[in-house]
Design a protein around this motif. Structure first.
Motif, PDB file in Angstrom:
ATOM      1  N   SER A  47       0.848  -1.201   0.000  1.00  0.00           N
ATOM      2  CA  SER A  47       0.000   0.000   0.000  1.00  0.00           C
ATOM      3  C   SER A  47       0.878   1.244   0.000  1.00  0.00           C
ATOM      4  O   SER A  47       0.593   2.215  -0.711  1.00  0.00           O
ATOM      5  CB  SER A  47      -0.961  -0.006   1.192  1.00  0.00           C
ATOM      6  OG  SER A  47      -0.262   0.106   2.421  1.00  0.00           O
ATOM      7  N   LYS A  48       1.971   1.219   0.752  1.00  0.00           N
ATOM      8  CA  LYS A  48       2.884   2.365   0.786  1.00  0.00           C
ATOM      9  C   LYS A  48       3.578   2.553  -0.559  1.00  0.00           C
ATOM     10  O   LYS A  48       3.667   3.676  -1.064  1.00  0.00           O
ATOM     11  CB  LYS A  48       3.913   2.184   1.898  1.00  0.00           C
ATOM     12  CG  LYS A  48       3.317   2.341   3.287  1.00  0.00           C
ATOM     13  CD  LYS A  48       4.342   2.020   4.373  1.00  0.00           C
ATOM     14  CE  LYS A  48       3.739   2.202   5.760  1.00  0.00           C
ATOM     15  NZ  LYS A  48       4.679   1.770   6.821  1.00  0.00           N
ATOM     16  N   ASP A  49       4.072   1.452  -1.137  1.00  0.00           N
ATOM     17  CA  ASP A  49       4.743   1.550  -2.433  1.00  0.00           C
ATOM     18  C   ASP A  49       3.775   2.014  -3.516  1.00  0.00           C
ATOM     19  O   ASP A  49       4.131   2.847  -4.356  1.00  0.00           O
ATOM     20  CB  ASP A  49       5.360   0.206  -2.826  1.00  0.00           C
ATOM     21  CG  ASP A  49       6.626  -0.128  -2.062  1.00  0.00           C
ATOM     22  OD1 ASP A  49       7.215   0.778  -1.419  1.00  0.00           O
ATOM     23  OD2 ASP A  49       7.037  -1.306  -2.100  1.00  0.00           O
TER      24      ASP A  49
ATOM     25  N   GLU B  59      -0.726   5.642  -6.870  1.00  0.00           N
ATOM     26  CA  GLU B  59      -2.000   4.911  -6.791  1.00  0.00           C
ATOM     27  C   GLU B  59      -2.949   5.665  -5.866  1.00  0.00           C
ATOM     28  O   GLU B  59      -2.527   6.307  -4.900  1.00  0.00           O
ATOM     29  CB  GLU B  59      -1.768   3.495  -6.257  1.00  0.00           C
ATOM     30  CG  GLU B  59      -2.997   2.605  -6.310  1.00  0.00           C
ATOM     31  CD  GLU B  59      -3.578   2.491  -7.710  1.00  0.00           C
ATOM     32  OE1 GLU B  59      -4.600   3.163  -7.983  1.00  0.00           O
ATOM     33  OE2 GLU B  59      -3.016   1.751  -8.525  1.00  0.00           O
ATOM     34  N   THR B  60      -4.244   5.591  -6.174  1.00  0.00           N
ATOM     35  CA  THR B  60      -5.235   6.308  -5.362  1.00  0.00           C
ATOM     36  C   THR B  60      -5.723   5.453  -4.202  1.00  0.00           C
ATOM     37  O   THR B  60      -5.740   4.219  -4.275  1.00  0.00           O
ATOM     38  CB  THR B  60      -6.456   6.724  -6.213  1.00  0.00           C
ATOM     39  OG1 THR B  60      -7.174   5.545  -6.615  1.00  0.00           O
ATOM     40  CG2 THR B  60      -6.034   7.538  -7.427  1.00  0.00           C
ATOM     41  N   GLU B  61      -6.136   6.153  -3.157  1.00  0.00           N
ATOM     42  CA  GLU B  61      -6.714   5.478  -1.992  1.00  0.00           C
ATOM     43  C   GLU B  61      -7.968   4.702  -2.406  1.00  0.00           C
ATOM     44  O   GLU B  61      -8.162   3.569  -1.986  1.00  0.00           O
ATOM     45  CB  GLU B  61      -7.082   6.511  -0.916  1.00  0.00           C
ATOM     46  CG  GLU B  61      -5.909   7.283  -0.366  1.00  0.00           C
ATOM     47  CD  GLU B  61      -5.000   6.444   0.499  1.00  0.00           C
ATOM     48  OE1 GLU B  61      -5.497   5.606   1.265  1.00  0.00           O
ATOM     49  OE2 GLU B  61      -3.775   6.629   0.402  1.00  0.00           O
ATOM     50  N   GLN B  62      -8.790   5.315  -3.249  1.00  0.00           N
ATOM     51  CA  GLN B  62     -10.045   4.694  -3.664  1.00  0.00           C
ATOM     52  C   GLN B  62      -9.794   3.330  -4.302  1.00  0.00           C
ATOM     53  O   GLN B  62     -10.478   2.354  -3.996  1.00  0.00           O
ATOM     54  CB  GLN B  62     -10.781   5.610  -4.631  1.00  0.00           C
ATOM     55  CG  GLN B  62     -12.149   5.085  -5.034  1.00  0.00           C
ATOM     56  CD  GLN B  62     -12.852   6.051  -5.959  1.00  0.00           C
ATOM     57  OE1 GLN B  62     -12.253   6.587  -6.887  1.00  0.00           O
ATOM     58  NE2 GLN B  62     -14.132   6.269  -5.707  1.00  0.00           N
TER      59      GLN B  62
ATOM     60  N   ARG C 111       9.426   1.067   5.066  1.00  0.00           N
ATOM     61  CA  ARG C 111       9.601   2.392   4.460  1.00  0.00           C
ATOM     62  C   ARG C 111       9.698   2.212   2.950  1.00  0.00           C
ATOM     63  O   ARG C 111      10.365   1.288   2.470  1.00  0.00           O
ATOM     64  CB  ARG C 111      10.882   3.062   4.980  1.00  0.00           C
ATOM     65  CG  ARG C 111      10.820   3.389   6.474  1.00  0.00           C
ATOM     66  CD  ARG C 111      12.166   3.909   7.000  1.00  0.00           C
ATOM     67  NE  ARG C 111      13.367   3.293   6.465  1.00  0.00           N
ATOM     68  CZ  ARG C 111      13.902   2.146   6.870  1.00  0.00           C
ATOM     69  NH1 ARG C 111      13.330   1.458   7.831  1.00  0.00           N
ATOM     70  NH2 ARG C 111      15.018   1.670   6.321  1.00  0.00           N
ATOM     71  N   VAL C 112       9.084   3.091   2.192  1.00  0.00           N
ATOM     72  CA  VAL C 112       9.107   3.015   0.733  1.00  0.00           C
ATOM     73  C   VAL C 112      10.545   2.928   0.246  1.00  0.00           C
ATOM     74  O   VAL C 112      11.408   3.695   0.680  1.00  0.00           O
ATOM     75  CB  VAL C 112       8.389   4.233   0.103  1.00  0.00           C
ATOM     76  CG1 VAL C 112       8.558   4.247  -1.405  1.00  0.00           C
ATOM     77  CG2 VAL C 112       6.910   4.216   0.465  1.00  0.00           C
ATOM     78  N   GLY C 113      10.792   1.948  -0.626  1.00  0.00           N
ATOM     79  CA  GLY C 113      12.125   1.752  -1.180  1.00  0.00           C
ATOM     80  C   GLY C 113      13.088   1.014  -0.280  1.00  0.00           C
ATOM     81  O   GLY C 113      14.260   0.856  -0.619  1.00  0.00           O
TER      82      GLY C 113
END
Length: 150
Positions: free
Chosen positions: A56-58, A64-67, A145-147
């Motif tokens: 979800s974080k990546d 990407e949208t929350e929806q 963490r992203v990445g």
């Protein structure tokens, strides 16, 4: 209760193979946004909280949208996904269930070349493997963490 193995510390040699597959997929013709949706959906099916947090974080970091993330568990009932994404999600669910009906194969084949379908299958089996590692040797959910893994 004994503390479980930290697979990222103790399993570097074994996990290097999975990281190699992930590297291959990043260079493939499959869109990174599509791979994130597949990773997120398979992680939902397998109840892998660590992978859900990670993907979800990546996905959000990549735009990407929350929806679309919130609707992914009910993707068949929503208008948010392209025909190609729907085919990939159906394929991911079928491969994860270890049963790919002809109908799913035929619909997916309309959207993906032979090479892309092989890579998509590799992506699905790889996230299933990561899910099983993270369920067997849990990491602290929420710490990704992203990445972080390249």
């Amino acid at each position: 209760m004994e503390t479980r193995i930290n697979v990222f510390e103790k399993g570097q040699k074994a996990l290097s193979t999975l990281f190699g597959i992930t590297g291959h997929l990043k260079k493939s013709a499959l869109e990174s946004s599509l791979l994130e949706l597949v990773n997120f959906r398979v992680s939902q099916i397998n109840n892998c909280a660590y992978c859900l947090d990670m993907h979800s974080k990546d996905a959000r970091a990549a735009g990407e949208t929350e929806q679309r993330l919130y609707g992914l568990s009910a993707w068949k009932e929503t208008p948010y996904y392209t025909t190609r994404e729907r085919a990939a999600l159906a394929w991911a669910e079928a491969v994860t269930a270890c049963h790919v009906p002809d109908e799913v194969y035929n619909e997916t084949k309309k959207e993906f070349s032979d090479e892309e379908l092989i890579d998509l299958t590799l992506a699905v089996t790889t996230i299933n493997t990561w899910n099983r590692f993270n369920l067997s040797f849990p990491n602290t959910v929420g710490t990704y963490r992203v990445g972080q893994f390249g």
